[in-house]
Design a protein around this motif. Sequence first.
Motif, short mmCIF file in Angstrom:
data_model
loop_
_atom_site.label_atom_id
_atom_site.label_comp_id
_atom_site.label_asym_id
_atom_site.label_seq_id
_atom_site.Cartn_x
_atom_site.Cartn_y
_atom_site.Cartn_z
N VAL A 227 0.80 -1.22 0.00
CA VAL A 227 0.00 0.00 0.00
C VAL A 227 0.84 1.27 0.00
O VAL A 227 0.38 2.32 -0.47
N GLU A 228 2.08 1.20 0.47
CA GLU A 228 2.88 2.41 0.52
C GLU A 228 3.44 2.81 -0.85
O GLU A 228 4.04 3.87 -0.99
N PHE A 229 3.21 1.97 -1.85
CA PHE A 229 3.51 2.35 -3.24
C PHE A 229 2.27 2.91 -3.94
O PHE A 229 2.34 3.32 -5.09
N THR A 251 4.32 -5.51 5.86
CA THR A 251 5.62 -6.14 5.85
C THR A 251 6.73 -5.10 5.79
O THR A 251 6.50 -3.97 5.34
N PHE A 252 7.91 -5.48 6.23
CA PHE A 252 9.11 -4.66 6.07
C PHE A 252 9.88 -5.04 4.80
O PHE A 252 10.93 -4.47 4.52
N SER A 253 9.37 -6.00 4.05
CA SER A 253 10.12 -6.52 2.90
C SER A 253 10.13 -5.59 1.71
O SER A 253 11.03 -5.66 0.88
N LYS A 254 9.13 -4.72 1.57
CA LYS A 254 8.97 -3.94 0.34
C LYS A 254 9.48 -2.52 0.51
O LYS A 254 10.53 -2.17 0.00
N THR A 255 8.74 -1.67 1.23
CA THR A 255 9.16 -0.27 1.34
C THR A 255 10.28 -0.06 2.35
O THR A 255 10.93 0.99 2.32
N HIS A 256 10.52 -1.00 3.24
CA HIS A 256 11.58 -0.80 4.25
C HIS A 256 12.79 -1.69 4.00
O HIS A 256 13.67 -1.80 4.85
N ALA A 307 10.96 7.77 2.35
CA ALA A 307 10.29 8.59 1.35
C ALA A 307 11.10 8.66 0.06
O ALA A 307 10.55 8.59 -1.05
N ASP A 308 12.42 8.77 0.20
CA ASP A 308 13.28 8.88 -0.97
C ASP A 308 13.27 7.60 -1.80
O ASP A 308 13.09 7.63 -3.02
N VAL A 309 13.44 6.47 -1.14
CA VAL A 309 13.49 5.18 -1.85
C VAL A 309 12.13 4.87 -2.49
O VAL A 309 12.06 4.40 -3.64
N THR A 310 11.06 5.12 -1.75
CA THR A 310 9.73 4.84 -2.29
C THR A 310 9.46 5.70 -3.52
O THR A 310 8.91 5.22 -4.52
N ALA A 311 9.86 6.95 -3.48
CA ALA A 311 9.67 7.84 -4.63
C ALA A 311 10.47 7.35 -5.83
O ALA A 311 10.00 7.44 -6.98
#
Length: 397
Positions: A227-229, A251-256, A307-311
Motif C-alpha cells: 500500500v505504501e507504493f 511487511t518490512f520486505s517492500k518499502t523498508h 520517502a526517498d526510496v519509495t519515490a
Amino acid sequence: DYNTIWHYIDTNPAKWAQDTRYVTDFPDPVRRPDCCTNKEVTQMSRYFTKTLAALEPYTPGEQLKLPDLVKLNANENPYPPAPGVAAAVAAAVPGLRLYSDLTNGDLNAAIARHWGVRPGNILCGNGSDENLLLALRAFCDESTPLAFADVTYSFYTVLCDLLHIPQHIIPLEADLTIDLKKYCGLHETIVIANPNAPTSLLAPLDAIEEVLQTNPDNIVIVDETYVEFAPAGSSCLPLLEKYDNLVITHTFSKTHNLAGARLGFCIARPALIADMNRVKFSYSPYNVNAMTQAAGAAAISDEAYFADVTAKVIAERTHTTDELRRRGFTVFDSATNFLFATTDRMPCVEIFEKLRARGILIRHFNAPRISDYLRITIGTPEQMQRFFAALDEILGE
C-alpha cells in the motif's frame, strides 16, 4: 556466460539442488533436468501425517545466487536498507546471549509512530506471513471459512490447507479487477489483498468499508503489503477507529528494504491483538529475533530514507510502464512495486524463459487465468535498462 552456468547445473545436479534448495518458477514442460523443484518439497516419508498429505507448499520466486543477475521476480526492494540499520544490528549482537524482547517494545513503538497508532495496536511477526497465520488461527476454524479471490496471494490457500480451514474462493472479474460487493454479507472471515498481487490493482477504500459494515460479526483482514507504493490515502487505517473487526497486515520486505530480515506486523484493535498474541504465545513467544527487532526499528524510524526510496521506485514504475506500453504490452495501472503485463508479440512464458537464459529473472505463473501474463518487479534504473535491452533483443529475434 549463462550457457556455462546451465552446463554446471546439468553436470552437478546434486550440488545445484543443494545450492538452490527448493525454488523454481518453471512450469513443468520446461524444467531443466535434475533441477530441484517444488515437487521435491512435496515428497513425503511414510511417517508424514496423512492429514497433510494433500498439502502443496507455497512456491516463492527463484532465489538464485549468481553473479551479475538482474533479479526482478520476488518484489524485493532494489535499494539497500536505511543507513542506520547496520549499526543498529551490530549494537544488538552483544545481547544475543539473552532471549529477544517478546513484547517487541521498541519496535512496536517505532511502528506505531510511523503509522500514527498506539503500540497496543501492533503485533509483529516473522514476516507478514506469520501475521496471516496468527490471524487465521485466531479467527477461522472448520466452521468459519476464509473468503478470498481466486487470483491473489497464493499463500492464503497454503495456510488454509495447513490449518484445515475451509476456503470460499471468489473469482475476480473478467478484467481481473475485484468486485467487493461479492464479499458483502458473507458472514465469513475475509482476506483482501489491497493492492492485489499479482494483478497490482487497488480497490477503493469505500468498497472495503462496505465489506466491514456488512460483516460485523466476522474479521476482515486487509493485506496492505504494497500500500505504501499506492497513492496517498489508500490505506484502510482510518477505518480502524470505526470498525472493531478490521486487521491490517504489513511487511518490512517492500518499502523498508528488509526482505531478508523476515519482519511483518499487523495493526488492529487491542482486543484482536490480544487474541492473536494468545496464539503466538502458544507456539512461538520469541518469534522476532533481537537483530531483526533492531533492524526494523532503525528502518522504519528513518522517514526521509523511506520517502526517498519509495519515490524512486514509483518514478521507475512510471517509466517502465511507459516503455512497456510503447513496445505494445498491455500493462495494468500498478499501485505496487511491480507490473503485471501481457503481450501478443510472443508467448509470455517464452519471454520469461529467454530473459532467464540471459540472467534476468521475472515471474511467470503457470496458473489458470494468468498464464499469459508476466509479473515484473521494479528495479533500479540500471537494472531496468538491462531488462529492456534484453527484452528488445528477444522481441527482435
